[in-house]
Write an enzyme that holds these catalytic residues in place. Sequence first.
Site, PDB file in Angstrom:
ATOM      1  N   THR A 196      13.969  -5.635   4.960  1.00  0.00           N
ATOM      2  CA  THR A 196      13.379  -6.329   6.138  1.00  0.00           C
ATOM      3  C   THR A 196      13.543  -7.861   6.113  1.00  0.00           C
ATOM      4  O   THR A 196      13.589  -8.456   5.045  1.00  0.00           O
ATOM      5  CB  THR A 196      11.874  -5.993   6.298  1.00  0.00           C
ATOM      6  OG1 THR A 196      11.746  -4.636   6.649  1.00  0.00           O
ATOM      7  CG2 THR A 196      11.163  -6.817   7.337  1.00  0.00           C
ATOM      8  N   VAL A 225       7.875   4.748  12.465  1.00  0.00           N
ATOM      9  CA  VAL A 225       7.837   3.304  12.708  1.00  0.00           C
ATOM     10  C   VAL A 225       6.962   2.664  11.636  1.00  0.00           C
ATOM     11  O   VAL A 225       5.872   3.161  11.337  1.00  0.00           O
ATOM     12  CB  VAL A 225       7.258   2.986  14.109  1.00  0.00           C
ATOM     13  CG1 VAL A 225       7.186   1.487  14.325  1.00  0.00           C
ATOM     14  CG2 VAL A 225       8.108   3.642  15.195  1.00  0.00           C
ATOM     15  N   GLY A 226       7.452   1.569  11.058  1.00  0.00           N
ATOM     16  CA  GLY A 226       6.693   0.867  10.025  1.00  0.00           C
ATOM     17  C   GLY A 226       5.834  -0.242  10.596  1.00  0.00           C
ATOM     18  O   GLY A 226       5.506  -0.254  11.789  1.00  0.00           O
ATOM     19  N   ASP A 227       5.481  -1.176   9.741  1.00  0.00           N
ATOM     20  CA  ASP A 227       4.562  -2.248  10.140  1.00  0.00           C
ATOM     21  C   ASP A 227       5.232  -3.372  10.922  1.00  0.00           C
ATOM     22  O   ASP A 227       4.555  -4.076  11.680  1.00  0.00           O
ATOM     23  CB  ASP A 227       3.924  -2.860   8.885  1.00  0.00           C
ATOM     24  CG  ASP A 227       4.998  -3.432   7.945  1.00  0.00           C
ATOM     25  OD1 ASP A 227       5.985  -2.724   7.672  1.00  0.00           O
ATOM     26  OD2 ASP A 227       4.857  -4.596   7.502  1.00  0.00           O
ATOM     27  N   THR A 247       6.819  -7.832   4.535  1.00  0.00           N
ATOM     28  CA  THR A 247       7.836  -6.859   4.121  1.00  0.00           C
ATOM     29  C   THR A 247       7.241  -5.982   3.030  1.00  0.00           C
ATOM     30  O   THR A 247       6.566  -6.479   2.133  1.00  0.00           O
ATOM     31  CB  THR A 247       9.108  -7.539   3.601  1.00  0.00           C
ATOM     32  OG1 THR A 247       9.968  -6.519   3.057  1.00  0.00           O
ATOM     33  CG2 THR A 247       8.839  -8.578   2.530  1.00  0.00           C
ATOM     34  N   GLY A 248       7.469  -4.698   3.131  1.00  0.00           N
ATOM     35  CA  GLY A 248       6.915  -3.799   2.126  1.00  0.00           C
ATOM     36  C   GLY A 248       6.747  -2.406   2.695  1.00  0.00           C
ATOM     37  O   GLY A 248       7.293  -2.095   3.752  1.00  0.00           O
ATOM     38  N   VAL A 249       5.990  -1.584   1.991  1.00  0.00           N
ATOM     39  CA  VAL A 249       5.767  -0.205   2.425  1.00  0.00           C
ATOM     40  C   VAL A 249       4.902  -0.235   3.685  1.00  0.00           C
ATOM     41  O   VAL A 249       3.696  -0.463   3.637  1.00  0.00           O
ATOM     42  CB  VAL A 249       5.079   0.600   1.309  1.00  0.00           C
ATOM     43  CG1 VAL A 249       4.841   2.035   1.757  1.00  0.00           C
ATOM     44  CG2 VAL A 249       5.931   0.573   0.047  1.00  0.00           C
TER      45      VAL A 249
END
Length: 336
Positions: A196, A225-227, A247-249
């Site tokens: 990201t 969909v992520g954060d 950025t991350g999980v």
Amino acid sequence: MTTSTTFRPVIAIHGGAGTITRASITPAQQQAYRDALRDVLQGAQQKLAAGAPAEEVAVEAVRLLEECPLFNAGRGAVFTADATHEMDACVMRGRDLACGSLAGVSTVRNPVRAALALMEAGGPVFMIGEAAERFAQAQGCEMVARDWFSTEQRLTQLRTVQAAALASGREQVALDHTAQSQTQAAPLDERKKMGTVGAVVLDVHGQLAAATSTGGLTNKKPGRVGDSPVVGAGTYAKHGVVAVSCTGVGEAFIRGSAAHTVAARIELLGESVDQATAEVIHRVLPPLGGDGGLIAVGADGEVSLCFNSEGMYRGQIGIDGEALVAIYANEALAPA
Ligand code: ASP
């Protein structure tokens, strides 16, 4: 809160966090990342110095990162489990809390530009899939074939993660830079995975903005969909307070309302930018499985580049034009 009377205009960027160690990338690759970060900072800094509004500067930085295949956004985006690309992007302006988010797009060359167009259109703030693509096209955004985003390296990452999933009998996804290290090293550790890109800006007028763009996680379920495009989770900006890009999980960052929690701690508890980011990254997110990091800039130009993983591609530049970058934990920012 009002704009600080003394402030230092600044751009900070990230190119993802994860299992990024000196052993996992070659010296030549490390230099390529440092050069890319420097070039992006210098490119966006021209807009900053020319007096462009924060959201335009942030979008320009993220657009340049999308164009660079080293990072997991735009060209070079990771693959879904179906070997497709589904990209998400968001931009937010602190002055009026205006924002635009897209999720699951696969034919917009620069998703962050389409997010800006959505924000400026002043209607819906979040659009998905084909309708979002039609919107982007109608706004004059450049459209490309689906395979334009694909690179050999990302395909190798997908196959590596899928082989690990098969071997373990468990579903697995991977943060981009962790998947990269996995192609060269140990078996996939599910707790250590990322990618990201993002930018946060305090412009010469004292205004804040944040932008984030991603291909998501390698081997993610189609439709996941992520954060990154979720306002308050992966991206947030509020005038007089802070601009944040994460950025991350993504699941953990959504559950922890990561970006908004940083802003709330500064605004309501009076914490410094450094205190608030450390609290979120080192205390709020880890119990949720929130490996990763974030970048933040406060109303006076205080920058925090905070992460709980082995590394985060990161950098910053001010009006003086000196680009400073770093990759690993315990590494000070320095010229590339
Ligand atoms: N946060 C992104 C997501 O979960 C992934 C990343 O930061 O690399 O989609």
